[in-house]
Design an enzyme around this catalytic site. Structure first.
Site, PDB file in Angstrom:
ATOM      1  N   CYS A  89     -25.514  -8.405   2.504  1.00  0.00           N
ATOM      2  CA  CYS A  89     -25.731  -9.759   2.006  1.00  0.00           C
ATOM      3  C   CYS A  89     -24.475 -10.571   2.280  1.00  0.00           C
ATOM      4  O   CYS A  89     -23.375 -10.108   1.995  1.00  0.00           O
ATOM      5  CB  CYS A  89     -26.016  -9.705   0.501  1.00  0.00           C
ATOM      6  SG  CYS A  89     -26.294 -11.327  -0.231  1.00  0.00           S
ATOM      7  N   HIS A 131     -35.548 -10.021   1.111  1.00  0.00           N
ATOM      8  CA  HIS A 131     -34.176 -10.240   0.632  1.00  0.00           C
ATOM      9  C   HIS A 131     -33.954 -11.718   0.290  1.00  0.00           C
ATOM     10  O   HIS A 131     -33.418 -12.043  -0.776  1.00  0.00           O
ATOM     11  CB  HIS A 131     -33.189  -9.772   1.715  1.00  0.00           C
ATOM     12  CG  HIS A 131     -31.754  -9.939   1.361  1.00  0.00           C
ATOM     13  ND1 HIS A 131     -30.912  -8.863   1.107  1.00  0.00           N
ATOM     14  CD2 HIS A 131     -30.982 -11.041   1.219  1.00  0.00           C
ATOM     15  CE1 HIS A 131     -29.706  -9.320   0.818  1.00  0.00           C
ATOM     16  NE2 HIS A 131     -29.715 -10.639   0.892  1.00  0.00           N
ATOM     17  N   GLU A 132     -34.393 -12.600   1.196  1.00  0.00           N
ATOM     18  CA  GLU A 132     -34.136 -14.032   0.994  1.00  0.00           C
ATOM     19  C   GLU A 132     -35.009 -14.613  -0.121  1.00  0.00           C
ATOM     20  O   GLU A 132     -34.552 -15.452  -0.892  1.00  0.00           O
ATOM     21  CB  GLU A 132     -34.349 -14.803   2.302  1.00  0.00           C
ATOM     22  CG  GLU A 132     -33.491 -14.347   3.484  1.00  0.00           C
ATOM     23  CD  GLU A 132     -32.011 -14.216   3.163  1.00  0.00           C
ATOM     24  OE1 GLU A 132     -31.504 -14.954   2.289  1.00  0.00           O
ATOM     25  OE2 GLU A 132     -31.342 -13.357   3.778  1.00  0.00           O
ATOM     26  N   HIS A 135     -33.455 -13.915  -3.321  1.00  0.00           N
ATOM     27  CA  HIS A 135     -32.369 -14.856  -3.643  1.00  0.00           C
ATOM     28  C   HIS A 135     -32.906 -16.074  -4.390  1.00  0.00           C
ATOM     29  O   HIS A 135     -32.252 -16.601  -5.285  1.00  0.00           O
ATOM     30  CB  HIS A 135     -31.682 -15.352  -2.363  1.00  0.00           C
ATOM     31  CG  HIS A 135     -30.519 -14.507  -1.918  1.00  0.00           C
ATOM     32  ND1 HIS A 135     -29.446 -14.223  -2.732  1.00  0.00           N
ATOM     33  CD2 HIS A 135     -30.252 -13.888  -0.745  1.00  0.00           C
ATOM     34  CE1 HIS A 135     -28.569 -13.473  -2.071  1.00  0.00           C
ATOM     35  NE2 HIS A 135     -29.039 -13.245  -0.858  1.00  0.00           N
TER      36      HIS A 135
HETATM   37 ZN   LIG Z   1     -28.241 -12.062   0.569  1.00  0.00          ZN
END
Ligand SMILES: [Zn+2]
Length: 183
Positions: A89, A131-132, A135
């Site tokens: 990340c 993953h995004e 976020h």
């Molecule tokens: Zn990240």
């Protein structure tokens, strides 16, 4: 386009759920440009708006030489297949830990002009989309790790030169699993 500073682990903005985009205006298009530029400057695979301090549901990606972005993403999983492999990340620089993710994903959303977009992703693209989108919910990949792997990640973080023990980051012990994630 402007390269923006990337917020690091410990910054509260990374733990704050982002708001849906309502206005597909010049400002949004500038945000997408900044995300792409900042991501490319770091050789990143993906970058979400909260990572540059903007609380909107937008991310950019650069996977297998395809650069794109997605606004207000919603993920669907067409099957139960999983993948396991190294994940990192840009907000937790230098830390890479094997992370289990779904292998296939269909990411639906919009481009910066408000046109509907659908990304059918496998492997790295699927990992990036998960993953995004995490976020945008204030979730970090550390939250997706089992205990042993999380310990390993925290050891790497404490040893990192950017880590600031004066402002210890929030570590979630039990993973927050937003719907429709089945993980
Ligand atoms: Zn990240």
């Amino acid at each position: 386009m402007t390269v923006q500073p990337i917020r690091l682990f410990g910054d509260p903005v990374l733990r704050t759920p982002a708001e849906p985009v309502v206005d597909f205006d010049r400002e949004l298009q500038r945000l997408v440009d900044d995300l792409v530029e900042t991501m490319r400057g770091q050789n990143g695979v993906g970058l979400a708006a909260p990572q540059i301090g903007v609380g909107l549901r937008v991310f950019a990606f650069d996977v297998d030489d395809v650069i794109g972005h997605l606004v207000n993403p919603v993920l669907e999983f067409p099957d139960e297949e999983e993948q396991d492999g190294p994940e990192g990340c840009l907000s937790i620089p230098g830390v890479y830990v094997d992370t289990k993710r779904r292998k296939n994903v269909v990411a639906k959303g919009f481009n910066a002009y408000g046109d509907p977009v659908q990304i059918v992703g496998a492997g790295q693209m699927a990992r990036c989309a998960q993953h995004e989108t995490d976020h945008l919910d204030g979730v970090l990949f550390l939250d997706r790790l089992d205990r042993g792997r999380r310990k390993d990640a925290l050891r790497q973080i404490r040893a990192a030169d950017w880590y600031n023990p004066e402002a210890p980051p929030v570590i979630k012990v039990s993973p927050h699993v937003p719907s429709p994630f089945g993980m």
